[in-house]
Design an enzyme around this catalytic site. Structure first.
Site, PDB file in Angstrom:
ATOM      1  N   GLY A  44     -10.507 -14.050 -13.367  1.00  0.00           N
ATOM      2  CA  GLY A  44      -9.987 -12.894 -12.763  1.00  0.00           C
ATOM      3  C   GLY A  44      -9.271 -12.452 -14.493  1.00  0.00           C
ATOM      4  O   GLY A  44      -9.790 -12.751 -15.393  1.00  0.00           O
ATOM      5  N   CYS A  91       0.901  -1.342   0.067  1.00  0.00           N
ATOM      6  CA  CYS A  91      -0.036  -0.092   0.124  1.00  0.00           C
ATOM      7  C   CYS A  91       0.985   1.231  -0.173  1.00  0.00           C
ATOM      8  O   CYS A  91       0.432   2.428  -0.217  1.00  0.00           O
ATOM      9  CB  CYS A  91      -0.799   0.053   1.143  1.00  0.00           C
ATOM     10  SG  CYS A  91      -2.339  -1.108   1.084  1.00  0.00           S
ATOM     11  N   LYS A 128       0.658   3.479  -3.267  1.00  0.00           N
ATOM     12  CA  LYS A 128      -0.422   3.927  -3.722  1.00  0.00           C
ATOM     13  C   LYS A 128      -0.186   5.382  -4.393  1.00  0.00           C
ATOM     14  O   LYS A 128       0.897   5.962  -4.050  1.00  0.00           O
ATOM     15  CB  LYS A 128      -1.448   4.499  -2.546  1.00  0.00           C
ATOM     16  CG  LYS A 128      -2.224   3.611  -2.088  1.00  0.00           C
ATOM     17  CD  LYS A 128      -3.395   4.281  -1.029  1.00  0.00           C
ATOM     18  CE  LYS A 128      -4.376   3.095  -0.680  1.00  0.00           C
ATOM     19  NZ  LYS A 128      -5.563   3.593   0.186  1.00  0.00           N
ATOM     20  N   ASP A 170     -14.300   3.136   2.259  1.00  0.00           N
ATOM     21  CA  ASP A 170     -13.522   1.963   1.917  1.00  0.00           C
ATOM     22  C   ASP A 170     -13.956   1.217   0.736  1.00  0.00           C
ATOM     23  O   ASP A 170     -13.206   0.690   0.097  1.00  0.00           O
ATOM     24  CB  ASP A 170     -13.669   1.127   3.256  1.00  0.00           C
ATOM     25  CG  ASP A 170     -12.728   1.681   4.362  1.00  0.00           C
ATOM     26  OD1 ASP A 170     -11.368   2.108   4.319  1.00  0.00           O
ATOM     27  OD2 ASP A 170     -13.293   1.725   5.287  1.00  0.00           O
TER      28      ASP A 170
HETATM   29 CO    CO Z   1      -9.932   0.859   3.423  1.00  0.00          CO
HETATM   30 CO    CO Z   2      -7.909   0.249  -1.482  1.00  0.00          CO
END
Ligand code: CO
Ligand code: CO
Length: 352
Positions: free
Chosen positions: A135, A15, A18, A48
Site C-alpha cells: 500500500g 461516501c 465524495k 462501478d
Molecule cells: Co459502485
Molecule cells: Co467509488
C-alpha cells in the site's frame, strides 16, 4: 489505547464526502484519456469499476475507494472501508484477487488507531479471500482509509450498469439510510440497537449477493453508494437506455433512518444528489417528504441494485434472504423508454 472519537476528527464522513458529480465531470472533461483496445469498461459509462481484457476468457477488474471515518471505532472503520472498496468488484459480478492499502494518518496521533484500522481492513479482505499486497501512506491532518482492488472476471459474464433489460425486476440487497445514520453517530448518540444494525449492514460484504446474481443470470448490476439510490439508479438507467420505476414504499430502510430525518441529520449529499438527478427523476403519487430523503441519502458500503429477468426474481430474492442478505427486497421494475418517459428516467412511485 486512549479513546479518540474518529468521527469528531472529520468534516464529512464516508461516501458522503465524495466530490460533487458536476465538479468531477468538469475535472475529467477535455482530457484526451489515453486508452487501448483491451479496455472493456473505462470512464464513459460511469460504471462501478474499470475492466481490462487479458484474453478472451480473462479480464481484470480495477477499482479504488477510500474515505474518512464513518464510525468511532478504528477496527470497525477498517472493516467498513474494506467492504466498501471490495464492493465495486462484486457489483460487476467479479471475484476480488488482491488489493493495496491506501492510508492517510496524522502520525502525531496514537499509532494503535492506525493499526486497528488496518487490522479491520485485512480481516474483511480475508473474508473476501483477497490478499493485501502492500500500500501507500501519507502523513496529513485527516484520516483516510480504503483499498485499490484488483479482481477477475470472464469478459462474457460482466454484469455492467448498461445491460438492464425492459421487463427486468429490480432487487436492492441492503437497507437505505447509512448517510443519515452515520451523521447521527457524529452529532447525536443514537441507541445501540440502531448503531449495531447500521454497522453490521456496512460491514457486510456484497460477496454473497454477487454470487447469487451471477447464479440467477442477472442482466445488470450496480452498487448503491455516494450518489444514493436516485443517483446510481439514474446512471444505470441512462447507461442501459431504459426507465426504472421504483416503489418507494417497498424500499428496505435501516432502523433509525426516519428518526435521523426528523432530527434533520441530512448529509450534504442529499442536496447534491437531488441536483445531480433532477432532470431524470419523476415522482408519482403523494410525496412523503421523509421517504423522499432516503432516495438521495449517500450510502456507505451500500447494497447491490440488481436487474434480473422476472422469471428468476422471486427465487433470487428468496435465496438472498435465506443466506444472510436479509434486508433484500424487490423495489421496482425496468421499462422500455416511451415518448412520455425518456430513457434514463427514474419514476419514484409514492403510492402504496
Ligand atoms: Co459502485
Ligand atoms: Co467509488
Amino acid at each position: 489505547m486512549e479513546k479518540v472519537r474518529l468521527t469528531q476528527m472529520v468534516k464529512t464522513a464516508g461516501c458522503a464526502a465524495k466530490l460533487f458529480p458536476f465538479i468531477l465531470t468538469e475535472a475529467l472533461k477535455d482530457i484526451d484519456w489515453y486508452t487501448d483496445e483491451n479496455v472493456i469498461v473505462g470512464f464513459s459509462g460511469k460504471d462501478d469499476a474499470g475492466i481490462y481484457k487479458i484474453n478472451d476468457d480473462l479480464a481484470l477488474i480495477h477499482t479504488t475507494d477510500f474515505f474518512t471515518p464513518v464510525v468511532d471505532d478504528p477496527y470497525t472503520f477498517g472493516q467498513i472501508a474494506s467492504a466498501n472498496s471490495l464492493s465495486d468488484v462484486y457489483a460487476m459480478g467479479g471475484t476480488p484477487l488482491n488489493a493495496l492499502n491506501i492510508v492517510a494518518f496524522p502520525q502525531t496521533e496514537d499509532i494503535n488507531i492506525l493499526k486497528e484500522i488496518l487490522r479491520g481492513g485485512n480481516d474483511k479482505a480475508k473474508e473476501a479471500e483477497c490478499v493485501i499486497l502492500g500500500g501507500h501512506s501519507v502523513d496529513i491532518p485527516s484520516i483516510l482509509y480504503g483499498l485499490a482492488v484488483t479482481g477477475k472476471i470472464n469478459p462474457k459474464n460482466i454484469k455492467g450498469n448498461d445491460t438492464a433489460k425492459p421487463g427486468d425486476i429490480l432487487i436492492l440487497t441492503k437497507a437505505l439510510g447509512t448517510g443519515l445514520l452515520n451523521n447521527s453517530i457524529k452529532y447525536k448518540s443514537p441507541p445501540e440497537e440502531i448503531t449495531k444494525k447500521l454497522i453490521s449492514s456496512m460491514c457486510r460484504l456484497n460477496k454473497n449477493a454477487a454470487e447469487l446474481m451471477v447464479k440467477y443470470d442477472a442482466n445488470g448490476c450496480t452498487d448503491v453508494t455516494g450518489f444514493g439510490l436516485a443517483g446510481h439508479s439514474m446512471q444505470m438507467a441512462l447507461a442501459s437506455k431504459v426507465v426504472f420505476s421504483i416503489n418507494v414504499y417497498d424500499l428496505p430502510v435501516l432502523p433509525g433512518a426516519f428518526w435521523a430525518i426528523k432530527e434533520k441529520l441530512l448529509t450534504r449529499g442529499d442536496k447534491s444528489n437531488r441536483t445531480y438527478t433532477e432532470l431524470n427523476v419523476v415522482n408519482s403519487g403523494n410525496i412523503d417528504l421523509a421517504k423522499e430523503h432516503l432516495l438521495y441519502d449517500p450510502q456507505t458500503s451500500g447494497g447491490l441494485l440488481i436487474s434480473v429477468p422476472e422469471k428468476n426474481a422471486e427465487a433470487l430474492l428468496k435465496e438472498l434472504i435465506n443466506s444472510g442478505d436479509e434486508d433484500s427486497k424487490i423495489v421496482g421494475i425496468v421499462g422500455a423508454p416511451a415518448p412520455d418517459n425518456k430513457e434514463g428516467m427514474i419514476i419514484f412511485n409514492f403510492s402504496n
